[in-house]
Scaffold this active site. Structure first.
Site, short mmCIF file in Angstrom:
data_model
loop_
_atom_site.label_atom_id
_atom_site.label_comp_id
_atom_site.label_asym_id
_atom_site.label_seq_id
_atom_site.Cartn_x
_atom_site.Cartn_y
_atom_site.Cartn_z
N HIS A 2 0.83 -1.21 0.00
CA HIS A 2 0.00 0.00 0.00
C HIS A 2 0.87 1.26 0.00
CE1 HIS A 2 -3.67 2.32 1.19
NE2 HIS A 2 -2.77 3.11 1.76
N GLU A 3 1.80 1.32 0.95
CA GLU A 3 2.66 2.51 1.02
C GLU A 3 3.53 2.62 -0.23
OE1 GLU A 3 2.05 4.77 3.16
OE2 GLU A 3 0.69 3.49 4.30
N HIS A 49 1.74 4.52 -2.85
CA HIS A 49 1.88 5.97 -2.64
C HIS A 49 3.26 6.44 -3.10
CE1 HIS A 49 -1.81 6.80 -0.46
NE2 HIS A 49 -1.56 5.92 0.50
N GLU A 96 -4.79 7.75 -2.91
CA GLU A 96 -5.32 6.51 -2.36
C GLU A 96 -5.64 5.52 -3.49
OE1 GLU A 96 -5.01 6.41 0.77
OE2 GLU A 96 -6.05 4.58 1.37
#
Lengths: 498, 498
Positions: B264-265, B268, B294
């Site tokens: 997830h990170e 980003h 997101e």
């Protein structure tokens, strides 16, 4: 009026501290983890921040505050007086040097850094010589603007060790030449042979890390006020007494590096952590000089960390972590191993006994460079002659010879001598401490905290609010006396080797 | 004249960037390694730096530059126009709010943070209610100064997702209520039972770290432009496109945390790393909105990272690292495990399917709070009713209920809805991508780079130089359409569970 001006001084100083703080954190980040490609952007951003800092530190407001306070300095209390004297000394210097001369010098240094790296890598002194000569000439020019006591080199020496002149250092190094050099030769020639096989064995990184963390607890490093990280060149760093960090590196084929560089940096770090926090809000926070700082790192590294008593307590832990590597190594063999003496080319790898001779020759060279008795081009020749004279060996190449250190390419002249001075301070502190504490027994009792407390009370807490000479006198009840250093080394190495 | 003014704007902006840079590095440091006791000094120093930044950003010079450019905006090129519009929008806001109102609000937030932490820890909503109400009232007051389109909440929504109003979000969440809520109930009630024993097994930290580093290479994270560290709450951080870092945490009893929070990170981080570096020198660097950001993190985490194809390729590596834990777990069981669906209390632990319902209820609550249809004191009651309505479960306490999130205590209203919006964007991008790339095959070929390139070309490179609505339209050839999201979830979870 004076108090109003002093308030103004403090207000501007607080802003300077804020800039200093952020530059400090960015510096730490760039030395320990920032990604490679961030370099350019960071350099640009930091250029802007430094220039804001410079504007602030030379502003009319700041000048007015500092000089007004200085004019009525008797109305201030002792600590305030020291603050103003220090601020004035720095301000005088900045204002005396024309800005373009200073900017030119910064630029020269930036370029020289890379030139030195490449020259060292290529083993090519001639490639570095013009840059080095340029640095030296610009330095001399700047010294003419700033002014100096008697001779230019004195100003450089004072920069790193307030109150010390060439005359002071001459006495110190003459003592070493007369009393130590023959002893070192004796040990190198007739010292007993020691066991060395385990020194270069392989010690896995993870276990080394575990041992270093164990040592940090033994020595009472305060993690609430600092941290430990890794970097290629170990160093200690702080922004104030509550944020003091240092780095180690783990070489699998040289376990002594993480242990002793670790304890060394920890010594620097403890000094900073134990400074009175009220000094964080003055310009008198931080260790008082390079020499005193080095005295603390070497006290922990050598006087505590390489002692027989220390390893009586902690060798079992090391053996537990490295049962294979140390299976047949006795405590006595281990202690001899960590105190191995040998004539070597590279200063940073030198042992405790030969180390000051590496410094001695650098001091003599710097002195002659700034006394116009030595030209840059003749450096390699002189370097090698001195290596032969003091250590009996001659470097095969420049990289292990005159090009080995980063200092001169960074414009750091007058810094080297403090390394030896620090070791000598440490010995003088040591003999005083022994009168007041049962030093060996405290180490055997694993009560390093009592030693930390003593150093805090006598030295650390004062930060830069006392000069090195004041500290020496107050702590040991006499002026600096290099005979303690000679005595310490002779006692220790006679017992180990002769 | 206009170009002169634009140059002036850029010059001041560069200083703003320098302040932003150092504050960014200090922020990263304080969140990942600064020692605890450094807090107070840092807060004081950063107060000074922020106030310098504030002075600069509201200076007459800056105002003149921005407003002069705005007055002749047609003379600027497209990118310059966007820069000036954005600068003006921000400047208008700052200037409209009286400084004392703003200072008061910052103070309220600082105090509320701790109040919330304690209230959550003590499970005591009443202890937090006055602080929360205070934040909401001050927020409303500030919105009256700033102004808004139709209703105050619109301004908050626009802050996080430019161009989105309550009307837009109403349509989106109505779709979810109508088309998704019944489907989620169906899966929760009639979905097949899956194997769960291995999920909470113990996975040693070191091996987890090894796997996360393996994944970073699979997904092509650029270490020359960033880094990976640990922290309690995973987050991504950047100062510019060449310095993008993120954190993970390793929970030994929940290996999915490091894997999926890690991916997830990374989503980003890849977005930030792939932005055109020329935007680093504008105010249009960085991702364009919370929702688009997101969408990228969830695209990598869920659409790539929780896919069957991805684990066909990488499950063997995971099994190699954890042979004991996964010995009897088939690929199919594993993929079901990482896509486990359950009604749960805590948003950050929710699965992909139930997650948007957590957001839906927060959106409805915020909307009513700022529409003056709901009072702070009634929050717990409404919270629990909505939990029952959408997820069929009722929180036992406040800590797992209305007090669970940090956002409101930090004054972040209008932020939550972007979390669900981002997932919906991701689905819309996904169906477009599938028309242009052989998505499943690329994952099977372990060619994530092709997907990265597509996202770079279509989305990442533009940074904030396009609005979310512009991006959606240009990339997918239609406006935002939540039906893609519903379709994606139904297809995926029907296949897995029904």
């Amino acid at each position: 009026m004076i108090l109003e001006m002093f308030d103004k001084f403090k207000e501007i100083q607080k802003k300077q501290k804020a800039y200093g703080y952020v530059m400090g954190i960015v510096g730490w980040d760039s030395n320990t983890e920032a990604p490679r490609d961030a370099f350019e952007h960071r350099a640009e951003m930091m250029g802007i921040i430094s220039s804001e800092m410079f504007k602030l530190s030379t502003s009319k407001d700041y000048q007015e505050a500092v000089y007004s306070c200085y004019d009525s300095i008797d109305e201030l209390d002792n600590l305030q007086q020291r603050e103003i004297r220090k601020a004035k000394k720095n301000l005088d210097k900045i204002l005396k040097v024309p800005e373009d001369v200073f900017v030119e010098y910064r630029k020269t240094l930036t370029l020289a850094q890379r030139t030195w790296e490449e020259a060292k890598h290529e083993n090519d002194f001639d490639a570095f010589a013009p840059a080095l000569d340029n640095i030296i000439q610009q330095n001399k020019k700047i010294l003419e603007f700033i002014g100096y006591k008697d001779i230019p080199y004195n100003e450089l020496l004072d920069d790193f060790e307030e109150g010390y002149t060439e005359k002071d250092y001459d006495e110190f190094f003459e003592t070493l030449k007369r009393d130590l050099v023959p002893f070192v030769k004796e040990v190198l020639t007739n010292g007993r042979k020691i066991r060395e096989d385990f020194i270069s064995d392989i010690y896995p990184r993870g276990k080394q890390k575990e041992f270093v963390e164990y040592l940090m607890n033994v020595l009472n490093f305060n993690y609430e006020r600092g941290g430990l990280k890794e970097s290629v060149h170990p160093f200690t760093w702080h922004t104030h007494s509550k944020d003091v960090r240092f780095t180690v590196r783990y070489l699998e084929d040289f376990v002594f590096s993480s242990i002793f560089a670790g304890i060394h940096e920890l010594g620097h770090a403890l000094y900073e952590q134990q400074i009175d926090p009220k000094l964080d809000y003055t310009n008198l926070g931080g260790g008082t000089s390079s020499g005193i700082h080095e005295s603390q790192s070497r006290f922990y590294e050598n006087i505590i960390g390489r002692s027989d008593e220390f390893w009586k307590v902690h060798y079992p832990k090391l053996k537990e972590l490295f049962p294979e590597q140390l299976k047949t190594v006795t405590l006595e063999e281990f202690v001899l191993g960590i105190n191995r003496v040998e004539a070597s080319f590279v200063r940073v790898e030198a042992d405790e006994l030969t180390y000051p001779l590496h410094i001695l020759m650098r001091y003599e060279i710097e002195k002659d460079l700034f006394g116009n008795r030595l030209e840059t081009k003749d450096l390699p020749k002189v370097w090698n002659e001195k290596m032969v004279e003091y250590l009996g060996i001659e470097p095969k190449d420049f990289a292990e010879g005159v090009l080995q250190d980063v200092h001169w390419s960074a414009g750091l002249f007058g810094y080297f001598p403090t390394y030896a001075l620090g070791s000598a301070y440490a010995a003088q502190f040591y003999y005083t401490m022994k009168k007041e504490l049962n030093f060996e027994q405290l180490i055997l009792d694993n009560n390093i905290q009592a030693i930390n407390e003593w150093l805090k009370e006598k030295i650390h807490q004062f930060g830069s609010s006392k000069t090195p000479k004041e500290l020496l006198k107050e702590v040991t009840n006499e002026d600096f006396n290099p005979q303690y250093y000679v005595k310490y080394l002779k006692e220790k190495y006679t017992k180990l080797y002769l």
